[in-house]
Structure formats: C-alpha cells, structure tokens
Write a protein that holds these residues in place. Structure first.
Motif, PDB file in Angstrom:
ATOM      1  N   ASP A 144      -0.530  -8.427  -4.165  1.00  0.00           N
ATOM      2  CA  ASP A 144      -0.739  -8.425  -2.666  1.00  0.00           C
ATOM      3  C   ASP A 144      -2.132  -8.878  -2.364  1.00  0.00           C
ATOM      4  N   HIS A 145      -1.999  -9.112  -0.944  1.00  0.00           N
ATOM      5  CA  HIS A 145      -3.478  -9.518  -0.457  1.00  0.00           C
ATOM      6  C   HIS A 145      -4.387  -8.416  -0.456  1.00  0.00           C
ATOM      7  N   THR A 146      -5.557  -8.494  -0.592  1.00  0.00           N
ATOM      8  CA  THR A 146      -6.607  -7.487  -0.906  1.00  0.00           C
ATOM      9  C   THR A 146      -6.665  -6.643   0.396  1.00  0.00           C
ATOM     10  N   ALA A 147      -6.649  -7.047   1.876  1.00  0.00           N
ATOM     11  CA  ALA A 147      -6.481  -6.202   2.676  1.00  0.00           C
ATOM     12  C   ALA A 147      -5.358  -5.285   2.933  1.00  0.00           C
ATOM     13  N   ARG A 148      -3.866  -5.786   2.256  1.00  0.00           N
ATOM     14  CA  ARG A 148      -2.706  -4.983   2.486  1.00  0.00           C
ATOM     15  C   ARG A 148      -2.716  -3.943   1.438  1.00  0.00           C
ATOM     16  N   SER A 171       0.752  -1.028  -0.077  1.00  0.00           N
ATOM     17  CA  SER A 171      -0.093   0.140   0.094  1.00  0.00           C
ATOM     18  C   SER A 171       0.925   1.222   0.111  1.00  0.00           C
ATOM     19  N   ASP A 172       2.006   1.390   0.773  1.00  0.00           N
ATOM     20  CA  ASP A 172       2.608   2.640   0.962  1.00  0.00           C
ATOM     21  C   ASP A 172       3.552   2.669  -0.374  1.00  0.00           C
ATOM     22  N   PRO A 173       4.203   1.668  -0.815  1.00  0.00           N
ATOM     23  CA  PRO A 173       4.950   1.890  -2.074  1.00  0.00           C
ATOM     24  C   PRO A 173       4.136   2.121  -3.008  1.00  0.00           C
TER      25      PRO A 173
END
Length: 422
Positions: free
Chosen positions: A260-264, A247-249
């Motif tokens: 990635d995982h949807t939550a992440r 998310s941050d990148p």
C-alpha cells in the motif's frame, strides 16, 4: 564629536537590546520561493514556522513562500521567463513539471554550483534531475508505496529469502506458505473502489515484468504477468477486492503481508511499531520497479539572489531538515544521512524501507504519466478493469489484453501524451 559618540552608544545599546529581547533580525536579503508542494494551510504554516523562520533568524535571509496550484505556478514562471525578469529565486515542484519548464528555458543548470556537504543523495533521484545534460533540480522529497508485514509472517518466508531483496515469485511462495500452514489467506492488497491497487499494477508489476508501464501491455511478458496474478490471487484474502486501505486489516490481523501507499499503511505502524516491518516492493524478471513521486528544487535563469537561493536549497536538503519535513508533512527524505536523524518508531521503519527501495541496485524508477490533462482519470481504470476481467471474473487473458490495449493506446494517441517512464 560628542554628539556622534552619543549616537554610536545609542545604536550599540539598541542592537544589544534587540539581541537580549530576542527580537527578529532585520533581513538583509529577501528570497522568493514558489512551490506546488505543501499547499494545505497546516503544511504551509509548518514550513514557515519550523523551517523558514529559524533560517531567517540564523542567516538574516527572509524567505517569502508562495504555495500555488500547478496552473498558476507554471503560468507565472513562463511569464517571468518571457519578460526576461525573474522575480522567483527558488522553486519546488514535481519531477513531471521540469521537462516543460526546461523546454521553455526556465531552470538553470545547477551542476557547477558549490557542493552540498554532509549529505549523500540517492543516486537514482539525482539522475532523474538530469535533463539535456543539465542538473535542473536537486532532489527534495519523495513519496512511494511499500510492503508491510506482521512479524508473525516472517516465520513462513521461503528458506533463504532476504526480505529486502524479495522477488514476486518468492512473494507467491510466501503467500502460499501462510495460506497452507495457517489455514487461511494472509496476503492482501487495496483492490477496493478507492484503493490504490491500480498503482501496483501499472507502476510496479508491469515494469517489473515487461520493462514498461504501457508499451508492452499486451505482450508475452504481459501474459506471464497476468498468469502470475491469477496464481497469487488464490492465496490472497478475498476482501482484497474491497479493501481501500491496509492499515485496519493489518491491525485486525485479517492479513499479515500487504502492499500500500506509505500514508495508508503508516497508521498501523504508528499504533504498533513493534509488531510490523516495512520493506521494498518485490522484483520481477526486469527488476524492482517502484513508483517514486519526486519533488525537486530548482533556480530560474536570471534569478537575482543566486547565493542566497543556494543557501535555501542547502537548508531544505540538510538531513535534519528533511527529517523535520517527514515528521511535519509525511514526505520522505532524499538523502541517506537523514535516516540517522529519524527517531525510533513508525517513521524510522518506513523511512528505512523507502531509502532501501529507492537505492536498490536493481531498481526501476516508475513515474506517473503526465500530459493526459483532464483525461488522466482514465489511465488507472484500464489496469484495474483488466484485473477484474482476468483475475476476478476469469476471462481469457489474450482477448482481454487485446481489447484493453486498444483503449490504452487510444488514450495516449488522442491526448498526445508521452508514455510514462519506463
């Protein structure tokens, strides 16, 4: 007679008062619902307040929900089956629990119960609930991993590529295009110590290239997979080996295309939904493999309140309800119609991609291993250690795969666990 009329009038007035004051309806039937899902307190409260309470108000069916860890949940269902007295009316748990439950004669066959109108279940998920010729569960929720891209990256897609039908070879060309035309790597993955890249290795890439997670770990197809990864790594952001969440990148635009995982990955989409797109994971020579963490709803044999139990399953699988659950817990729907009820924004982006991935015609559903017991933590590191050795450290593919395959085979031999699907 006069006293009787007065009594009737008093009762009528009392009922009218209850209706006017909005007092709770007295339940006619009680249904006991046991679940291994939604164990966190805030999730339990959400399900009770937003899903079950309105259901009781509408139907006068009171639902008592018990959220349990897997051990007590299984033990209680086994004890009820042994005593031939089912106190549980409906149960919800992960796909991997159903084979053991079926072996002990617990779930009843649901295929002859009335149709559930107004919803179309994703066919692959329905098939997963079919065991020994029976429909042992109705698909309830799903969780998975997806690709997410900054819309800037779309300008560098190879010519003629359809994003929702992407292949791994096309992903490689895409990563190469971005690297060469922007002056730096724009593809990334969560390969850090707490990242989930190991899931991509065993649940996505291996079955997409070999057709299996375990059986062809060291095979000609497996060797081709590792050659591919060595090439892809050339165009991947070097911080991929330390990223733990993408998310941050994405938000910092260090990378433009990620897995990635949807939550992440969802925090990035929630913050800037207009900047990103989500889409299914790529396909390899054997198909488009993806991990699906499926939870299903079943009814035990001998359940006392069959009609009311089916009404509860009807409630949980209605598109409107599934979207409520998505908003409140992050678990994704199992019906196509639910997408129509998801509001625009991050959840809509993710839900549409999850549904497209689950319904892909070349899809290969990958399930997490079961039966490894207290050694389950050894499974994923075999794959990530292989990645470190071959891709990061540059060790020979063939000798590394031979060594790691021996460790993998020993794990399953010593635990007696079945190989995971596929």
């Amino acid at each position: 007679m006069k006293q009787r009329r007065i009594l009737i009038l008093m009762i009528t007035a009392a009922v009218a008062t209850v209706a006017l004051l909005g007092l709770p309806v007295v339940a006619k039937t009680q249904v006991f619902f046991a679940s291994t899902q939604f164990r966190p307190i805030e999730e339990q409260q959400f399900i009770r307040d937003e899903i079950l309470h309105p259901f009781t108000e509408k139907t006068a069916i009171k639902v008592t929900m018990l959220n349990e860890d897997y051990g007590p949940f299984i033990d209680r269902l086994l004890a009820e089956a042994k005593a031939k007295k089912s106190n549980t009316d409906v149960f919800g748990t992960l796909h991997g629990d159903f084979p053991d439950l079926l072996a002990n004669g617990i779930p009843q066959d649901l295929k002859n119960l009335p149709a559930l109108p107004g919803r179309t279940f994703i066919p692959e998920l329905v098939k997963l609930g079919q065991m020994n010729g029976q429909q042992v569960y109705i698909p309830w929720t799903q969780a998975t991993y997806l690709m997410v891209a900054n819309k800037k990256a779309l300008a560098y897609l190879p010519t003629g590529v359809e994003l929702n039908a992407l292949t791994y070879e096309q992903l490689l060309q895409w990563a190469k295009n971005m690297h060469e035309q922007t002056g730096g790597p724009k593809f990334g993955f969560p390969g850090g110590p707490k990242g989930l890249f190991g899931r991509m290795l065993h649940g996505y890439l291996y079955p997409s290239y070999t057709g299996h997670q375990v059986q062809k770990f060291n095979s000609p197809e497996g060797i081709e997979l590792w050659k591919y990864l060595k090439e892809l790594f050339k165009y991947s952001h070097p911080s991929s080996v330390i990223y733990e969440s993408m998310s941050d990148p994405l938000l910092l635009e260090e990378v433009w295309v990620v897995w990635d995982h949807t939550a992440r990955s969802s925090p990035a989409l929630r913050e800037k939904p207009d900047q990103f797109v989500a889409f299914p994971s790529p396909a390899g020579p054997k198909g488009r493999a993806f991990i699906s963490v499926i939870a299903g709803l079943g009814i035990p044999r001998g359940a006392k309140n069959l009609e009311e139990s089916w009404k509860l399953i009807d409630l949980f699988t209605q598109p409107e309800t599934q979207v409520k659950i998505l908003k409140g817990t992050g678990f994704f729907p199992t019906t196509y119609e639910a997408i129509n009820y998801v509001p625009e924004g991050a959840l809509k982006i993710l839900a549409e991609a999850v549904t497209k991935q689950a319904g892909a015609t070349d899809g290969i559903v990958t399930l997490l291993p079961v039966g490894l017991g207290n050694r389950s933590g050894e499974f994923v590191p075999i794959y990530t250690d292989t990645f470190q050795a071959i891709v990061v450290q540059g060790r020979p593919i063939e000798t590394t795969l031979k060594r790691q395959e021996a460790i993998l085979q020993k794990l399953f031999a010593e635990t007696g666990a079945p190989y995971p699907q596929p």
